[in-house]
Scaffold this motif. Structure first.
Motif, PDB file in Angstrom:
ATOM      1  N   ASP A 114     -27.399  25.340 -21.448  1.00 20.45           N
ATOM      2  CA  ASP A 114     -28.172  26.318 -22.207  1.00 20.45           C
ATOM      3  C   ASP A 114     -28.621  27.444 -21.290  1.00 20.45           C
ATOM      4  OD1 ASP A 114     -29.331  27.343 -24.478  1.00 20.45           O
ATOM      5  OD2 ASP A 114     -30.936  25.853 -24.609  1.00 20.45           O
ATOM      6  N   VAL A 115     -28.919  28.585 -21.895  1.00 17.14           N
ATOM      7  CA  VAL A 115     -29.467  29.742 -21.179  1.00 17.14           C
ATOM      8  C   VAL A 115     -30.601  30.290 -22.031  1.00 17.14           C
ATOM      9  CG1 VAL A 115     -28.960  32.054 -20.276  1.00 17.14           C
ATOM     10  CG2 VAL A 115     -27.205  30.276 -20.186  1.00 17.14           C
ATOM     11  N   SER A 116     -31.711  30.653 -21.383  1.00 18.23           N
ATOM     12  CA  SER A 116     -32.845  31.181 -22.139  1.00 18.23           C
ATOM     13  C   SER A 116     -32.481  32.526 -22.765  1.00 18.23           C
ATOM     14  CB  SER A 116     -34.064  31.345 -21.233  1.00 18.23           C
ATOM     15  OG  SER A 116     -33.831  32.340 -20.268  1.00 18.23           O
ATOM     16  N   LEU A 117     -33.188  32.889 -23.815  1.00 20.42           N
ATOM     17  CA  LEU A 117     -32.923  34.159 -24.491  1.00 20.42           C
ATOM     18  C   LEU A 117     -33.099  35.349 -23.555  1.00 20.42           C
ATOM     19  CD1 LEU A 117     -34.591  33.529 -27.960  1.00 20.42           C
ATOM     20  CD2 LEU A 117     -32.154  33.624 -27.430  1.00 20.42           C
ATOM     21  N   SER A 118     -34.071  35.243 -22.655  1.00 17.32           N
ATOM     22  CA  SER A 118     -34.306  36.351 -21.714  1.00 17.32           C
ATOM     23  C   SER A 118     -33.283  36.359 -20.577  1.00 17.32           C
ATOM     24  CB  SER A 118     -35.723  36.269 -21.144  1.00 17.32           C
ATOM     25  OG  SER A 118     -35.892  35.037 -20.463  1.00 17.32           O
ATOM     26  N   GLY A 119     -32.513  35.280 -20.429  1.00 17.04           N
ATOM     27  CA  GLY A 119     -31.476  35.227 -19.404  1.00 17.04           C
ATOM     28  C   GLY A 119     -31.985  34.872 -18.023  1.00 17.04           C
ATOM     29  N   ASP A 120     -33.256  34.481 -17.918  1.00 18.16           N
ATOM     30  CA  ASP A 120     -33.803  34.190 -16.592  1.00 18.16           C
ATOM     31  C   ASP A 120     -33.898  32.699 -16.281  1.00 18.16           C
ATOM     32  OD1 ASP A 120     -35.826  33.569 -18.336  1.00 18.16           O
ATOM     33  OD2 ASP A 120     -37.408  34.575 -17.201  1.00 18.16           O
ATOM     34  N   GLU A 121     -33.339  31.866 -17.159  1.00 21.20           N
ATOM     35  CA  GLU A 121     -33.365  30.426 -16.947  1.00 21.20           C
ATOM     36  C   GLU A 121     -32.063  29.818 -17.463  1.00 21.20           C
ATOM     37  OE1 GLU A 121     -37.221  27.953 -17.034  1.00 21.20           O
ATOM     38  OE2 GLU A 121     -36.312  27.704 -19.014  1.00 21.20           O
ATOM     39  N   ALA A 122     -31.510  28.894 -16.695  1.00 18.46           N
ATOM     40  CA  ALA A 122     -30.273  28.221 -17.087  1.00 18.46           C
ATOM     41  C   ALA A 122     -30.445  26.719 -16.944  1.00 18.46           C
ATOM     42  CB  ALA A 122     -29.106  28.686 -16.223  1.00 18.46           C
ATOM     43  N   VAL A 123     -29.840  25.969 -17.851  1.00 21.01           N
ATOM     44  CA  VAL A 123     -29.889  24.511 -17.825  1.00 21.01           C
ATOM     45  C   VAL A 123     -28.466  24.001 -17.607  1.00 21.01           C
ATOM     46  CG1 VAL A 123     -30.492  22.420 -19.086  1.00 21.01           C
ATOM     47  CG2 VAL A 123     -31.830  24.509 -19.443  1.00 21.01           C
ATOM     48  N   PHE A 124     -28.303  23.136 -16.610  1.00 18.41           N
ATOM     49  CA  PHE A 124     -27.014  22.530 -16.302  1.00 18.41           C
ATOM     50  C   PHE A 124     -27.111  21.028 -16.538  1.00 18.41           C
ATOM     51  CE2 PHE A 124     -27.320  26.317 -13.704  1.00 18.41           C
ATOM     52  CZ  PHE A 124     -26.082  26.910 -13.878  1.00 18.41           C
ATOM     53  N   SER A 125     -26.051  20.443 -17.075  1.00 22.45           N
ATOM     54  CA  SER A 125     -25.981  19.003 -17.278  1.00 22.45           C
ATOM     55  C   SER A 125     -24.987  18.432 -16.282  1.00 22.45           C
ATOM     56  CB  SER A 125     -25.551  18.687 -18.710  1.00 22.45           C
ATOM     57  OG  SER A 125     -25.505  17.302 -18.887  1.00 22.45           O
ATOM     58  N   ALA A 126     -25.487  17.520 -15.438  1.00 18.92           N
ATOM     59  CA  ALA A 126     -24.650  16.957 -14.387  1.00 18.92           C
ATOM     60  C   ALA A 126     -24.186  15.541 -14.692  1.00 18.92           C
ATOM     61  CB  ALA A 126     -25.414  16.985 -13.062  1.00 18.92           C
ATOM     62  N   GLY A 127     -24.556  15.011 -15.848  1.00 17.17           N
ATOM     63  CA  GLY A 127     -24.159  13.638 -16.174  1.00 17.17           C
ATOM     64  C   GLY A 127     -24.772  12.672 -15.191  1.00 17.17           C
ATOM     65  N   SER A 128     -23.961  11.813 -14.601  1.00 16.43           N
ATOM     66  CA  SER A 128     -24.458  10.833 -13.630  1.00 16.43           C
ATOM     67  C   SER A 128     -23.765  11.020 -12.281  1.00 16.43           C
ATOM     68  CB  SER A 128     -24.252   9.417 -14.162  1.00 16.43           C
ATOM     69  OG  SER A 128     -22.887   9.182 -14.404  1.00 16.43           O
ATOM     70  N   VAL A 129     -23.775  12.245 -11.785  1.00 18.23           N
ATOM     71  CA  VAL A 129     -23.139  12.549 -10.498  1.00 18.23           C
ATOM     72  C   VAL A 129     -23.866  11.828  -9.368  1.00 18.23           C
ATOM     73  CG1 VAL A 129     -22.316  14.804 -11.251  1.00 18.23           C
ATOM     74  CG2 VAL A 129     -24.510  14.639 -10.088  1.00 18.23           C
ATOM     75  N   GLY A 130     -23.223  11.749  -8.230  1.00 23.27           N
ATOM     76  CA  GLY A 130     -23.830  11.151  -7.043  1.00 23.27           C
ATOM     77  C   GLY A 130     -24.862  12.064  -6.402  1.00 23.27           C
ATOM     78  N   GLY A 131     -25.689  11.496  -5.555  1.00 21.16           N
ATOM     79  CA  GLY A 131     -26.771  12.234  -4.921  1.00 21.16           C
ATOM     80  C   GLY A 131     -26.311  13.395  -4.064  1.00 21.16           C
ATOM     81  N   GLU A 132     -25.225  13.206  -3.318  1.00 19.69           N
ATOM     82  CA  GLU A 132     -24.746  14.275  -2.453  1.00 19.69           C
ATOM     83  C   GLU A 132     -24.184  15.434  -3.266  1.00 19.69           C
ATOM     84  OE1 GLU A 132     -24.082  10.977  -1.900  1.00 19.69           O
ATOM     85  OE2 GLU A 132     -25.532  10.844  -0.257  1.00 19.69           O
ATOM     86  N   VAL A 133     -23.500  15.110  -4.369  1.00 20.57           N
ATOM     87  CA  VAL A 133     -22.958  16.152  -5.253  1.00 20.57           C
ATOM     88  C   VAL A 133     -24.104  16.927  -5.891  1.00 20.57           C
ATOM     89  CG1 VAL A 133     -21.627  16.596  -7.362  1.00 20.57           C
ATOM     90  CG2 VAL A 133     -20.832  14.900  -5.710  1.00 20.57           C
ATOM     91  N   LEU A 134     -25.117  16.198  -6.346  1.00 19.16           N
ATOM     92  CA  LEU A 134     -26.289  16.843  -6.948  1.00 19.16           C
ATOM     93  C   LEU A 134     -26.967  17.766  -5.946  1.00 19.16           C
ATOM     94  CD1 LEU A 134     -28.303  17.144  -9.287  1.00 19.16           C
ATOM     95  CD2 LEU A 134     -29.506  15.139  -8.354  1.00 19.16           C
ATOM     96  N   GLU A 135     -27.160  17.278  -4.745  1.00 15.00           N
ATOM     97  CA  GLU A 135     -27.810  18.104  -3.730  1.00 15.00           C
ATOM     98  C   GLU A 135     -26.968  19.337  -3.410  1.00 15.00           C
ATOM     99  OE1 GLU A 135     -30.475  17.603   0.148  1.00 15.00           O
ATOM    100  OE2 GLU A 135     -28.742  16.258   0.080  1.00 15.00           O
ATOM    101  N   ASP A 136     -25.663  19.173  -3.331  1.00 17.54           N
ATOM    102  CA  ASP A 136     -24.780  20.301  -3.048  1.00 17.54           C
ATOM    103  C   ASP A 136     -24.874  21.363  -4.148  1.00 17.54           C
ATOM    104  OD1 ASP A 136     -22.589  21.439  -1.355  1.00 17.54           O
ATOM    105  OD2 ASP A 136     -21.510  21.259  -3.267  1.00 17.54           O
ATOM    106  N   PHE A 137     -24.916  20.917  -5.405  1.00 18.26           N
ATOM    107  CA  PHE A 137     -25.012  21.864  -6.508  1.00 18.26           C
ATOM    108  C   PHE A 137     -26.369  22.575  -6.495  1.00 18.26           C
ATOM    109  CE2 PHE A 137     -25.632  23.262 -10.884  1.00 18.26           C
ATOM    110  CZ  PHE A 137     -24.454  23.953 -11.101  1.00 18.26           C
ATOM    111  N   VAL A 138     -27.437  21.830  -6.245  1.00 19.72           N
ATOM    112  CA  VAL A 138     -28.767  22.443  -6.192  1.00 19.72           C
ATOM    113  C   VAL A 138     -28.841  23.444  -5.039  1.00 19.72           C
ATOM    114  CG1 VAL A 138     -31.238  22.011  -5.847  1.00 19.72           C
ATOM    115  CG2 VAL A 138     -29.921  20.542  -7.381  1.00 19.72           C
TER     116      VAL A 138
END
Length: 179
Positions: free
Chosen positions: A52-76
């Motif tokens: 999802d993306v906020s109407l103002s475009g200043d916030e985004a939501v990503f769904s990572a499912g059940s990725v591993g910790g290192e993958v999550l940290e890399d994406f963040v």
């Protein structure tokens, strides 16, 4: 960690003040080696979807499912380059929620109602929403540059979702024992 239907990790990114262009965030993610796909980003067989993306475009939501910790940290690490902060949410259900509550020293008594608990992990406030009747738990925490540079995302991931210390350096394991 393989895909686990009992777990869904979401990352909510708030763009820096004055930035309302999602394009700069998407470009920053691509610059970190993530390839754009129809629904989000892929790398090494893992897909993190734009939810999802906020109407103002200043916030985004990503769904990572059940990725591993290192993958999550890399994406963040990739998103925090353009974001003021990122909130990480772990939505878990069933016996996994009960295991996590137990591991964090919290009960998940079926007779009790839903409640909110607050704990600190590695100096970061973590909010836990516990729903015993539904057998669900949501843990969330906020990270900025400071926390990302200290590897907090994967540390909290390991504390919440468990996992062995495999892949951690000897120094990390020794420091973990000291803490």
């Amino acid at each position: 960690m393989s895909a686990d239907p009992r777990c869904d990790i979401r990352i909510v990114c708030r763009l820096k003040p004055g930035e309302c262009a999602l394009g700069s965030l998407l470009k920053a993610i691509e610059e970190c080696g993530w390839k754009r796909s129809d629904r989000g980003f892929k790398r090494d067989g893992v897909e993190i979807r734009i939810r999802d993306v906020s109407l103002s475009g200043d916030e985004a939501v990503f769904s990572a499912g059940s990725v591993g910790g290192e993958v999550l940290e890399d994406f963040v690490k990739a998103v925090i380059r353009r974001c003021w902060y990122a909130d990480v949410y772990y939505h878990v259900r069933g016996d996994l929620a009960k295991q996590i509550a137990s591991r964090l020293g919290l009960g998940m008594d079926e007779a009790g109602g839903s409640r909110v608990e607050r704990i600190k992990l590695y100096g970061v406030p973590v909010r836990l929403e516990i729903y015993p009747v539904a057998g669900a738990l949501t843990a969330s925490h906020r990270v900025g540059w400071s926390e990302v540079n200290r590897g907090i995302v994967s540390k909290i991931y390991r504390r919440i979702l468990g996992g062995s210390g495999a892949g951690r350096s000897l120094l990390d394991r020794v420091l973990g024992w000291i803490r």
